[in-house]
Design a protein around this motif. Structure first.
Motif, mmCIF file in Angstrom:
data_model
loop_
_atom_site.group_PDB
_atom_site.id
_atom_site.type_symbol
_atom_site.label_atom_id
_atom_site.label_comp_id
_atom_site.label_asym_id
_atom_site.label_seq_id
_atom_site.Cartn_x
_atom_site.Cartn_y
_atom_site.Cartn_z
ATOM 1 N N ASP A 1 0.811 -1.216 0.000
ATOM 2 C CA ASP A 1 0.000 0.000 0.000
ATOM 3 C C ASP A 1 0.848 1.271 0.000
ATOM 4 N N ASN A 2 2.134 1.167 0.358
ATOM 5 C CA ASN A 2 2.985 2.359 0.370
ATOM 6 C C ASN A 2 3.864 2.454 -0.870
ATOM 7 N N ASP A 3 3.562 1.669 -1.919
ATOM 8 C CA ASP A 3 4.271 1.785 -3.193
ATOM 9 C C ASP A 3 3.633 2.872 -4.055
ATOM 10 N N TYR A 4 4.419 3.410 -4.994
ATOM 11 C CA TYR A 4 3.875 4.391 -5.923
ATOM 12 C C TYR A 4 2.812 3.757 -6.812
ATOM 13 N N LEU A 5 3.134 2.586 -7.360
ATOM 14 C CA LEU A 5 2.204 1.883 -8.226
ATOM 15 C C LEU A 5 1.942 0.488 -7.659
ATOM 16 N N LYS A 6 0.733 0.011 -7.883
ATOM 17 C CA LYS A 6 0.359 -1.323 -7.422
ATOM 18 C C LYS A 6 -0.452 -1.996 -8.526
ATOM 19 N N LEU A 7 -0.189 -3.280 -8.763
ATOM 20 C CA LEU A 7 -0.907 -4.027 -9.784
ATOM 21 C C LEU A 7 -2.123 -4.728 -9.187
ATOM 22 N N LYS A 8 -3.085 -5.031 -10.047
ATOM 23 C CA LYS A 8 -4.290 -5.721 -9.600
ATOM 24 C C LYS A 8 -3.970 -7.136 -9.133
ATOM 25 N N ARG A 9 -4.878 -7.663 -8.345
ATOM 26 C CA ARG A 9 -4.701 -9.014 -7.819
ATOM 27 C C ARG A 9 -4.828 -10.064 -8.917
ATOM 28 N N TYR A 10 -5.740 -9.840 -9.886
ATOM 29 C CA TYR A 10 -6.004 -10.853 -10.907
ATOM 30 C C TYR A 10 -5.701 -10.276 -12.286
ATOM 31 N N ASP A 11 -5.155 -11.143 -13.149
ATOM 32 C CA ASP A 11 -4.832 -10.739 -14.510
ATOM 33 C C ASP A 11 -4.973 -11.952 -15.423
ATOM 34 N N VAL A 12 -5.128 -11.683 -16.723
ATOM 35 C CA VAL A 12 -5.249 -12.755 -17.712
ATOM 36 C C VAL A 12 -4.299 -12.450 -18.862
ATOM 37 N N PHE A 13 -3.520 -13.448 -19.263
ATOM 38 C CA PHE A 13 -2.530 -13.278 -20.322
ATOM 39 C C PHE A 13 -2.866 -14.180 -21.507
ATOM 40 N N ALA A 14 -2.642 -13.651 -22.714
ATOM 41 C CA ALA A 14 -2.604 -14.487 -23.913
ATOM 42 C C ALA A 14 -1.152 -14.861 -24.147
ATOM 43 N N GLU A 15 -0.913 -16.085 -24.598
ATOM 44 C CA GLU A 15 0.466 -16.498 -24.814
ATOM 45 C C GLU A 15 0.610 -17.327 -26.085
ATOM 46 N N VAL A 16 1.724 -17.099 -26.756
ATOM 47 C CA VAL A 16 2.099 -17.866 -27.951
ATOM 48 C C VAL A 16 3.570 -18.218 -27.819
ATOM 49 N N GLY A 17 3.967 -19.298 -28.473
ATOM 50 C CA GLY A 17 5.360 -19.684 -28.371
ATOM 51 C C GLY A 17 5.709 -20.817 -29.311
ATOM 52 N N LEU A 18 6.949 -21.246 -29.201
ATOM 53 C CA LEU A 18 7.444 -22.365 -29.999
ATOM 54 C C LEU A 18 8.466 -23.134 -29.186
ATOM 55 N N GLY A 19 8.658 -24.385 -29.558
ATOM 56 C CA GLY A 19 9.598 -25.220 -28.831
ATOM 57 C C GLY A 19 9.948 -26.449 -29.634
ATOM 58 N N CYS A 20 10.665 -27.350 -28.999
ATOM 59 C CA CYS A 20 11.068 -28.579 -29.670
ATOM 60 C C CYS A 20 11.220 -29.685 -28.630
ATOM 61 N N ASP A 21 10.666 -30.862 -28.943
ATOM 62 C CA ASP A 21 10.836 -32.033 -28.087
ATOM 63 C C ASP A 21 12.159 -32.715 -28.435
ATOM 64 N N PHE A 22 12.942 -33.022 -27.408
ATOM 65 C CA PHE A 22 14.166 -33.802 -27.579
ATOM 66 C C PHE A 22 14.003 -35.100 -26.786
ATOM 67 N N TYR A 23 14.065 -36.204 -27.497
ATOM 68 C CA TYR A 23 13.830 -37.509 -26.886
ATOM 69 C C TYR A 23 15.168 -38.091 -26.420
ATOM 70 N N LEU A 24 15.386 -38.045 -25.133
ATOM 71 C CA LEU A 24 16.609 -38.565 -24.536
ATOM 72 C C LEU A 24 16.379 -40.006 -24.084
ATOM 73 N N PRO A 25 17.441 -40.726 -23.748
ATOM 74 C CA PRO A 25 17.265 -42.144 -23.407
ATOM 75 C C PRO A 25 16.302 -42.407 -22.254
ATOM 76 N N PHE A 26 16.214 -41.488 -21.267
ATOM 77 C CA PHE A 26 15.408 -41.773 -20.086
ATOM 78 C C PHE A 26 14.212 -40.841 -19.910
#
Length: 244
Positions: free
Chosen positions: A167-192
């Motif tokens: 409460d004593n900060d200059y700015l404060k963020l809301k308790r709840y938020d919702v994000f959209a997300e996109v990304g990319l990756g790759c599966d690496f199949y290791l022995p175990f």
């Protein structure tokens, strides 16, 4: 002589490409046939925030008069945070999977306020520490597996709960938020196990700023800095490693 050298280089390239396309022994060949499975995740991320500054504002002084001041706000650097969590993934068909990944994000934002009216380069600084509880829901589209790797792309939604803020900060963020997300990756199949490095981008769909925070400030000198911003959109870039 030149033709022989070029022919030798060309033959070498053909051999290298052919070798790269050769089939190899597959690790964990049936791991993707599971209908449902669990895993863990750990990673690092950068938190950013995009402010909408209000511009010039009238500030009431102690004698009751008003003076116009221009104050701007900006996040002036990126500090790396970390995230940990678990995941559950449902196989929909050969190429599509549905993943739910509850996690926690711990990070810091360094915010600076600039008073342009008083010709001071920087007036105040706030270190905004954040701790989010998230529960990302992602749809994964994966390419066919080749040898021991499989690239993919993701898209989804990620609701978050913000556990930080004072409460004593200059700015404060809301308790709840919702994000959209996109990304990319790759599966690496290791022995175990299967290792999945993934890079994704998260962008807030709501105004993340707690606009009612100014009414709880006890120090009147902080009000002009708090009122310098009307909206804030939070953003996160995350590099995550999934172990399945």
């Amino acid at each position: 002589m030149k033709k022989r050298v070029l022919a030798l280089i060309g033959a070498s390239l053909i051999i290298m490409v052919s070798a790269a396309q050769d089939r190899k022994v597959e690790n964990k060949p049936y791991i993707d046939l599971r209908q449902f499975h669990f895993g863990v995740l750990v990673g690092t991320h950068l938190q950013d925030i995009e402010f909408l500054n209000v511009g010039p504002q009238l500030i009431e002084q102690e004698d009751g008069t008003y003076v116009e001041k221009l104050i701007s706000c900006d996040q002036d650097r990126w500090d790396a945070g970390f995230n940990v969590g678990v995941l559950g993934e449902l196989r929909l068909n050969t190429n599509f999977q549905l993943r739910v990944a509850p996690a926690m994000y711990f990070g810091t934002r360094h915010i600076s306020f600039y008073n342009h009216t008083d010709n001071l380069a920087m007036q105040e600084v706030q270190t905004m520490k954040t701790a989010y509880i998230s529960s990302a829901v992602n749809l994964i589209f994966a390419a066919p597996r080749f040898n021991n790797h499989r690239p993919y792309v993701i898209a989804g939604i990620n609701p978050m709960i913000n556990l930080s803020g004072k409460d004593n900060d200059y700015l404060k963020l809301k308790r709840y938020d919702v994000f959209a997300e996109v990304g990319l990756g790759c599966d690496f199949y290791l022995p175990f196990f299967k290792l999945r490095p993934e890079l994704k981008f998260l962008y807030s769909l709501t105004n993340s700023l707690d606009t009612d925070h100014v009414n709880h400030l006890k120090n009147r000198e902080m009000i002009m800095y708090t009122n310098s911003v009307s909206k804030a959109r939070t953003k996160i870039i995350a590099l995550t490693f999934y172990f399945e």
